[in-house]
Design a protein around this motif. Structure first.
Motif, mmCIF file in Angstrom:
data_model
loop_
_atom_site.group_PDB
_atom_site.id
_atom_site.type_symbol
_atom_site.label_atom_id
_atom_site.label_comp_id
_atom_site.label_asym_id
_atom_site.label_seq_id
_atom_site.Cartn_x
_atom_site.Cartn_y
_atom_site.Cartn_z
ATOM 1 N N VAL A 64 0.828 -1.355 -0.032
ATOM 2 C CA VAL A 64 0.196 -0.164 -0.012
ATOM 3 C C VAL A 64 0.737 1.200 0.130
ATOM 4 O O VAL A 64 1.798 1.311 0.817
ATOM 5 C CB VAL A 64 -0.997 -0.067 1.248
ATOM 6 C CG1 VAL A 64 -1.781 1.198 1.244
ATOM 7 C CG2 VAL A 64 -1.911 -1.124 1.077
ATOM 8 N N GLY A 65 0.293 2.267 -0.794
ATOM 9 C CA GLY A 65 1.300 3.299 -1.088
ATOM 10 C C GLY A 65 2.555 3.108 -2.019
ATOM 11 O O GLY A 65 3.068 4.350 -2.037
ATOM 12 N N SER A 66 2.562 2.229 -2.723
ATOM 13 C CA SER A 66 3.828 2.161 -3.665
ATOM 14 C C SER A 66 3.360 2.840 -4.742
ATOM 15 O O SER A 66 2.227 2.933 -5.355
ATOM 16 C CB SER A 66 3.818 0.444 -3.971
ATOM 17 O OG SER A 66 4.613 0.457 -5.084
ATOM 18 N N ASN A 67 4.263 3.542 -5.421
ATOM 19 C CA ASN A 67 4.064 4.390 -6.481
ATOM 20 C C ASN A 67 4.985 3.990 -7.628
ATOM 21 O O ASN A 67 5.521 4.788 -8.253
ATOM 22 C CB ASN A 67 3.995 5.880 -6.271
ATOM 23 C CG ASN A 67 3.363 6.764 -7.099
ATOM 24 O OD1 ASN A 67 2.255 6.187 -7.598
ATOM 25 N ND2 ASN A 67 3.939 8.035 -7.330
ATOM 26 N N ALA A 68 5.265 2.572 -7.623
ATOM 27 C CA ALA A 68 6.378 2.384 -8.744
ATOM 28 C C ALA A 68 5.444 2.460 -10.048
ATOM 29 O O ALA A 68 4.320 1.958 -10.209
ATOM 30 C CB ALA A 68 6.480 0.999 -8.461
ATOM 31 N N ILE A 69 5.996 3.353 -10.921
ATOM 32 C CA ILE A 69 5.608 3.566 -12.303
ATOM 33 C C ILE A 69 6.689 3.320 -13.402
ATOM 34 O O ILE A 69 7.735 3.626 -13.281
ATOM 35 C CB ILE A 69 4.962 5.099 -12.246
ATOM 36 C CG1 ILE A 69 3.969 5.266 -11.280
ATOM 37 C CG2 ILE A 69 4.720 5.477 -13.788
ATOM 38 C CD1 ILE A 69 3.567 6.686 -11.415
ATOM 39 N N VAL A 70 6.099 2.642 -14.478
ATOM 40 C CA VAL A 70 7.080 2.538 -15.670
ATOM 41 C C VAL A 70 7.162 3.800 -16.380
ATOM 42 O O VAL A 70 6.067 4.152 -16.838
ATOM 43 C CB VAL A 70 6.572 1.281 -16.426
ATOM 44 C CG1 VAL A 70 7.640 0.994 -17.754
ATOM 45 C CG2 VAL A 70 6.832 -0.204 -15.654
ATOM 46 N N LYS A 71 8.311 4.389 -16.625
ATOM 47 C CA LYS A 71 8.141 5.780 -17.176
ATOM 48 C C LYS A 71 8.911 5.800 -18.641
ATOM 49 O O LYS A 71 10.081 5.273 -18.743
ATOM 50 C CB LYS A 71 8.906 6.828 -16.283
ATOM 51 C CG LYS A 71 8.209 6.887 -14.948
ATOM 52 C CD LYS A 71 9.062 7.887 -13.991
ATOM 53 C CE LYS A 71 8.502 8.012 -12.628
ATOM 54 N NZ LYS A 71 9.189 8.802 -11.828
ATOM 55 N N PRO A 72 8.474 6.389 -19.529
ATOM 56 C CA PRO A 72 9.019 6.413 -20.720
ATOM 57 C C PRO A 72 10.532 7.180 -20.722
ATOM 58 O O PRO A 72 10.350 8.120 -19.562
ATOM 59 C CB PRO A 72 8.183 7.227 -21.863
ATOM 60 C CG PRO A 72 6.782 6.929 -21.313
ATOM 61 C CD PRO A 72 7.001 6.735 -19.537
ATOM 62 N N LEU A 73 11.431 7.127 -21.610
ATOM 63 C CA LEU A 73 12.669 8.023 -21.369
ATOM 64 C C LEU A 73 12.211 9.486 -21.601
ATOM 65 O O LEU A 73 11.565 9.788 -22.228
ATOM 66 C CB LEU A 73 13.521 7.582 -22.804
ATOM 67 C CG LEU A 73 15.042 8.007 -22.605
ATOM 68 C CD1 LEU A 73 15.761 7.418 -21.541
ATOM 69 C CD2 LEU A 73 15.773 7.799 -23.847
ATOM 70 N N TYR A 74 12.963 10.111 -20.636
ATOM 71 C CA TYR A 74 12.766 11.780 -20.382
ATOM 72 C C TYR A 74 11.489 12.137 -20.066
ATOM 73 O O TYR A 74 10.903 13.205 -20.189
ATOM 74 C CB TYR A 74 12.730 12.395 -21.895
ATOM 75 C CG TYR A 74 14.295 11.878 -22.626
ATOM 76 C CD1 TYR A 74 15.514 12.230 -22.198
ATOM 77 C CD2 TYR A 74 14.298 11.403 -23.976
ATOM 78 C CE1 TYR A 74 16.757 11.986 -22.645
ATOM 79 C CE2 TYR A 74 15.338 11.068 -24.541
ATOM 80 C CZ TYR A 74 16.661 11.383 -23.925
ATOM 81 O OH TYR A 74 17.960 10.774 -24.604
ATOM 82 N N THR A 75 10.811 11.089 -19.360
ATOM 83 C CA THR A 75 9.483 11.522 -18.436
ATOM 84 C C THR A 75 9.875 12.818 -17.585
ATOM 85 O O THR A 75 10.813 12.715 -16.652
ATOM 86 C CB THR A 75 8.931 10.375 -17.805
ATOM 87 O OG1 THR A 75 8.467 9.296 -18.854
ATOM 88 C CG2 THR A 75 7.774 10.712 -16.915
ATOM 89 N N ASP A 76 9.182 13.612 -17.413
ATOM 90 C CA ASP A 76 9.211 14.906 -16.556
ATOM 91 C C ASP A 76 8.105 15.050 -15.456
ATOM 92 O O ASP A 76 8.008 15.933 -14.793
ATOM 93 C CB ASP A 76 9.477 16.272 -17.413
ATOM 94 C CG ASP A 76 8.301 16.664 -18.154
ATOM 95 O OD1 ASP A 76 7.397 16.306 -17.939
ATOM 96 O OD2 ASP A 76 8.743 17.398 -18.906
#
Length: 255
Positions: A64-76
């Motif tokens: 709970v509270g995990s905020n793992a996100i797969v982000k594209p390159l250069y995500t701001d």
């Protein structure tokens, strides 16, 4: 601490033995004694159920509270809305009326005269899940023409936003039967609202669409807020499971 643990262990074993003996002779007890024991057992069960519920919620992965996100390159900028990130109250809603809020960021809209729609926040537990929670929508009889979820995004979504940005919506969707889902990005700038509509790929559990702001008339100096509409076409007699919803933003590669 070791002495305390030892005492608690002895007490726990005694309680188990006592209730084990009671369970063994429950069939032979007179009704008055059985009624008294039932009341005591129900009191204990309520406490045990509460402990088990909290423990399963906290110990089940993803945490709970995990905020793992797969982000594209250069995500701001990246964001997972509250409903998929942590527990909301109430856990579920039945006979959901239009303009019903679920948590602080999600609102339901529809034009049903008599709704048979239920919402329930569920706990994700699959190995592939990144979001701690998901949203289950059970749609039974539906006499309306539209059903949508409006997701309010935080102020950070428009901080530094420019027309050179590409915004990506990543979802994990499970459907009882196929239906069309549209995503509409809304960006308010001054008195105007820019809207971009994309259809999520049908038949894909991990569905992704992108909104390119280069094709809008966005006034970068008057940005106010951003929100997302998820629109479900022909949702009657269907179960829709949104296991994850994530928004990310990155600048377009320069030509």
């Amino acid at each position: 601490m070791r002495l305390t643990d030892l005492i608690e262990g002895v007490f726990h074993r005694r309680v188990l033995r006592r209730w084990g003996r009671i369970a063994g002779r429950a069939e032979r007890l007179d009704l008055e004694a059985l009624s008294t024991l039932r009341a005591k057992a129900r009191q204990i069960r309520r406490l045990l159920d509460r402990v088990i519920f909290v423990a399963e919620g906290r110990l089940t992965l993803p945490a709970v509270g995990s905020n793992a996100i797969v982000k594209p390159l250069y995500t701001d900028w990246a964001y997972r809305p509250e409903l998929w990130r942590g527990p909301v109250s109430p856990l579920g809603i039945v006979a959901v009326a239009s303009k019903t809020d679920y948590g602080k960021e999600v609102r339901v809209y529809h034009d049903c005269r008599q709704t048979e729609l239920t919402l329930r926040q569920t706990r994700n537990s699959r190995e592939s899940d990144l979001a701690p929670y998901g949203l289950r929508m059970d749609v039974f009889r539906f006499d309306g023409s539209f059903l949508s979820l409006v997701i309010e995004l935080p102020n950070s979504a428009v901080e530094g936003l420019e027309r050179r940005h590409v915004i990506r919506l990543s979802t994990v969707v499970e459907l009882e039967k196929p239906l069309e889902i549209f995503a509409r990005l809304n960006v308010k700038h001054g008195p105007n609202v820019e809207q971009i509509v994309r259809e999520l790929p049908m038949g894909e559990e991990d569905a992704m669409v992108e909104f390119d702001l280069a094709y809008t008339k966005l006034n970068e100096r008057r940005l106010e807020k951003m929100w997302l509409d998820l629109i479900f076409e022909g949702a009657e007699m269907n179960q829709i499971m949104l296991r994850d919803v994530v928004m990310t933003r990155r600048p377009r590669a320069e030509m």
